[in-house]
Design a protein around this motif. Structure first.
Motif, PDB file in Angstrom:
ATOM      1  N   THR A 155     -11.132  -4.146   5.442  1.00 31.26           N
ATOM      2  CA  THR A 155     -10.560  -3.018   4.713  1.00 31.26           C
ATOM      3  C   THR A 155      -9.189  -2.633   5.264  1.00 31.26           C
ATOM      4  O   THR A 155      -9.020  -2.495   6.465  1.00 31.26           O
ATOM      5  CB  THR A 155     -11.492  -1.802   4.827  1.00 31.26           C
ATOM      6  OG1 THR A 155     -12.808  -2.216   4.527  1.00 31.26           O
ATOM      7  CG2 THR A 155     -11.062  -0.692   3.897  1.00 31.26           C
ATOM      8  N   ALA A 156      -8.240  -2.468   4.379  1.00 31.17           N
ATOM      9  CA  ALA A 156      -6.934  -1.916   4.757  1.00 31.17           C
ATOM     10  C   ALA A 156      -6.768  -0.596   4.020  1.00 31.17           C
ATOM     11  O   ALA A 156      -7.418  -0.347   2.997  1.00 31.17           O
ATOM     12  CB  ALA A 156      -5.824  -2.879   4.356  1.00 31.17           C
ATOM     13  N   ALA A 173      -8.664  -6.252   1.717  1.00 29.91           N
ATOM     14  CA  ALA A 173      -7.440  -7.043   1.907  1.00 29.91           C
ATOM     15  C   ALA A 173      -7.585  -8.481   1.429  1.00 29.91           C
ATOM     16  O   ALA A 173      -6.599  -9.144   1.146  1.00 29.91           O
ATOM     17  CB  ALA A 173      -7.034  -7.018   3.376  1.00 29.91           C
ATOM     18  N   GLU A 220      -3.510  -7.338  -2.436  1.00 30.23           N
ATOM     19  CA  GLU A 220      -2.461  -7.134  -1.448  1.00 30.23           C
ATOM     20  C   GLU A 220      -1.922  -5.707  -1.563  1.00 30.23           C
ATOM     21  O   GLU A 220      -2.216  -4.984  -2.509  1.00 30.23           O
ATOM     22  CB  GLU A 220      -1.343  -8.165  -1.572  1.00 30.23           C
ATOM     23  CG  GLU A 220      -0.339  -7.891  -2.633  1.00 30.23           C
ATOM     24  CD  GLU A 220      -0.723  -8.526  -3.936  1.00 30.23           C
ATOM     25  OE1 GLU A 220       0.057  -8.428  -4.881  1.00 30.23           O
ATOM     26  OE2 GLU A 220      -1.824  -9.103  -4.005  1.00 30.23           O
ATOM     27  N   ALA A 221      -1.146  -5.354  -0.550  1.00 29.84           N
ATOM     28  CA  ALA A 221      -0.735  -3.954  -0.423  1.00 29.84           C
ATOM     29  C   ALA A 221       0.085  -3.481  -1.616  1.00 29.84           C
ATOM     30  O   ALA A 221      -0.007  -2.327  -2.024  1.00 29.84           O
ATOM     31  CB  ALA A 221       0.059  -3.781   0.861  1.00 29.84           C
ATOM     32  N   CYS A 262      -0.173   3.349   6.732  1.00 28.97           N
ATOM     33  CA  CYS A 262      -0.875   2.130   6.376  1.00 28.97           C
ATOM     34  C   CYS A 262      -1.621   1.643   7.606  1.00 28.97           C
ATOM     35  O   CYS A 262      -1.079   1.664   8.702  1.00 28.97           O
ATOM     36  CB  CYS A 262       0.177   1.131   5.939  1.00 28.97           C
ATOM     37  SG  CYS A 262      -0.417  -0.482   5.816  1.00 28.97           S
ATOM     38  N   LEU A 305      -2.707  -6.465   6.397  1.00 34.59           N
ATOM     39  CA  LEU A 305      -2.173  -6.430   5.054  1.00 34.59           C
ATOM     40  C   LEU A 305      -1.999  -7.838   4.510  1.00 34.59           C
ATOM     41  O   LEU A 305      -2.469  -8.173   3.455  1.00 34.59           O
ATOM     42  CB  LEU A 305      -0.817  -5.742   5.049  1.00 34.59           C
ATOM     43  CG  LEU A 305      -0.855  -4.244   5.201  1.00 34.59           C
ATOM     44  CD1 LEU A 305       0.531  -3.700   5.068  1.00 34.59           C
ATOM     45  CD2 LEU A 305      -1.734  -3.637   4.133  1.00 34.59           C
TER      46      LEU A 305
END
Lengths: 203, 302
Positions: free
Chosen positions: A24-25, A173, A177-178, B210, B214
């Motif tokens: 997890t992000a 993740a 993607e972010a 954040c 990532l």
């Protein structure tokens, strides 16, 4: 729900997830307080739910669940799993509930059922920590969930007089993607009609 | 000449299947058997001096192809700092082994709207800031044009791999495991993979904070920059506003402790806050740095 039942329910949840959390992000943005955040915590959360449902219409991945290693299943319509007041109670919201309007939704959220905790999360989880004063959040996604939106407490904004609420998103993740997660957060803020704090470092 | 196509914007529900095919390499990489304990440390960088330098450089040469941005300065600061903290400059080769590289090839995450990809600035620490900016502009434009084609090719390959896997399901478990652990070839489709460190900038999308991994792929270290904030400081009784850049460093906790990670982050911050001696030219090596590449020892060529 007494303690024994609660522990049993959690054990079920752990078994379902095989005790494994997704990689997890978490991303967090700040959105200025405004008309969307007044007048009560219940209505604020209700508006956030409606905004999240709108954003899910464009990107349903965050309401999806991983059903196998290489498979995710997104619900046909936005489904939310909402925990007001730090997840004291939990409520599943589908199209019918979300279509009832902000006032009705707020009333429904305040009358959540504490027994509902045992149910495995389906759809996008929304956790309200703003009433408890939490400023930061990073969670772990269990049971194949792909997203969790968390409303954090208001704090003085870096610039400007108006305070700002934190909005955090946990995502898997491996699947996302972010950039995609950040765009989802931005879509939620836009649907709320809230101004985001901060500018890009490219300037 | 084949037509060039841009990557399609955000995916809808109907496109989810295609998305899954494209994500397979990442899903395997982040499978519970492969991901590792990551830690993050964060710092805030005062951008006053970096802003002044950027404006001066751009006033001297305002060609669009060589304009210096804060992004380029972050990349340069990280590459220069890695020269003295080479332990963070490497990648995983198998589940529990890693290789450290002498040369610093900085990967930069490029958000294309539908799928993130990376460009790689080779020997970023040896370039000057101006050279790094020009190289970045050139690679980003080229990457945006060719990515769509690469993704289509990767999707087709995944289909074939699935077919083969369905036919040879009886392969011994060990050989399947071996294949699962070797993702470099698959990752090569999505990222140009000579990179040794990854630098990402979700701040351009307004992200304030954040946490956690990532875009690691198979790299040991990820530096991330958040959205620039304004903060008020009291100096000599005077209130002034300054721009600050929150930066974070994700690293593998098994590889090193928090101390070296914080020292690396501090050096990145110093490079940005005192840019004239540390940022404009090639990296300034500190022979006394405990994590620098040993003097007189040759390294790999790659």
């Amino acid at each position: 729900m007494d303690l024994v039942e609660r522990v049993r329910a959690r054990a079920e949840l752990l078994r379902g997830a095989r005790g494994r959390a997704a990689p997890t992000a978490s991303l967090q943005i700040l959105v200025r307080a405004g008309a969307w955040s007044d007048p009560s915590a219940g209505e604020r959360l209700a508006r956030l739910c409606l905004a999240a449902a709108e954003a899910l219409g464009a990107d349903p991945l965050f309401a999806a669940r991983r059903t196998a290693r290489l498979r995710v299943q997104a619900p046909a319509e936005p489904v939310l799993w909402v925990g007001p007041d730090g997840g004291r109670t939990w409520l599943r919201l589908g199209r019918a509930e979300l279509g009832a309007g902000c006032q009705a939704l707020a009333a429904r959220l305040s009358a959540g059922d504490p027994r509902a905790e045992a149910t495995a999360p389906a759809g996008l989880e929304i956790l309200d920590l703003s009433t408890l004063g939490a400023l930061e959040w990073r969670g772990a996604l269990l049971g194949g969930a792909q997203g969790r939106l968390c409303l954090l407490a208001a704090r003085p904004a870096p610039s400007g007089a108006q305070e700002a609420f934190g909005l955090a998103l946990d995502f898997d993740a491996a699947w996302c993607e972010a950039g995609r997660a950040a765009r989802f957060l931005a879509a939620v803020a836009t649907a709320l009609g809230a101004e985001r704090v901060g500018c890009g470092p490219r300037s | 000449m084949s037509p060039r196509r841009e990557v399609p914007p955000g995916l809808t529900r109907g496109q989810l299947d295609g998305w899954i095919r494209r994500r397979t390499a990442y899903i395997n990489r982040f499978h519970v058997a492969h991901w590792y304990p990551s830690c993050c440390v964060q710092a805030r960088v005062d951008l006053t001096a970096a802003d002044a330098l950027r404006k001066r450089l751009n006033a001297e040469d305002d060609q669009p192809g060589s304009r210096v941005t804060i992004n380029h300065m972050i990349n340069k600061a990280a590459a220069n700092a890695l020269r003295n903290h080479i332990l963070f400059n490497g990648k995983y080769t198998r589940r529990d082994s890693a290789m450290i590289y002498q040369r610093v090839h900085a990967a930069n995450v490029v958000d294309t709207g539908g799928m993130a990809t990376r460009i790689v600035i080779r020997d970023a620490d040896r370039l000057s800031l101006r050279e790094l900016a020009a190289e970045t502009h050139r690679l980003v434009s080229a990457r945006r044009l060719t990515l769509g084609e690469k993704l289509d090719r990767y999707s087709e390959l995944q289909e074939k791999v699935r077919l083969v896997e369905a036919m040879f399901w009886f392969l011994p478990y060990s050989s399947r495991l071996e294949r699962e652990l070797s993702h470099e070839r698959a990752l090569d489709f999505l990222v140009e993979n000579p990179s040794t460190v990854v630098i990402t900038n979700p701040g351009t999308l307004g992200v304030q904070d954040c946490k956690a991994m990532l875009f690691f792929g198979n790299l040991l270290t990820c530096l991330r920059a958040m959205a620039i904030e304004e903060e008020a400081v009291l100096e000599d009784g005077q209130l002034r506003f300054r721009r600050v850049l929150p930066v974070g460093l994700d690293y593998d906790q098994r590889l090193c402790d928090a101390g070296p990670a914080v020292r690396l982050l501090n050096e990145i911050r110093r490079n940005l806050e005192v840019p004239e001696p540390y940022l404009v030219g090639p990296a300034v090596e500190d022979p006394r740095a405990p994590l620098a590449w040993p003097a007189g020892r040759g390294g790999e060529e790659g």
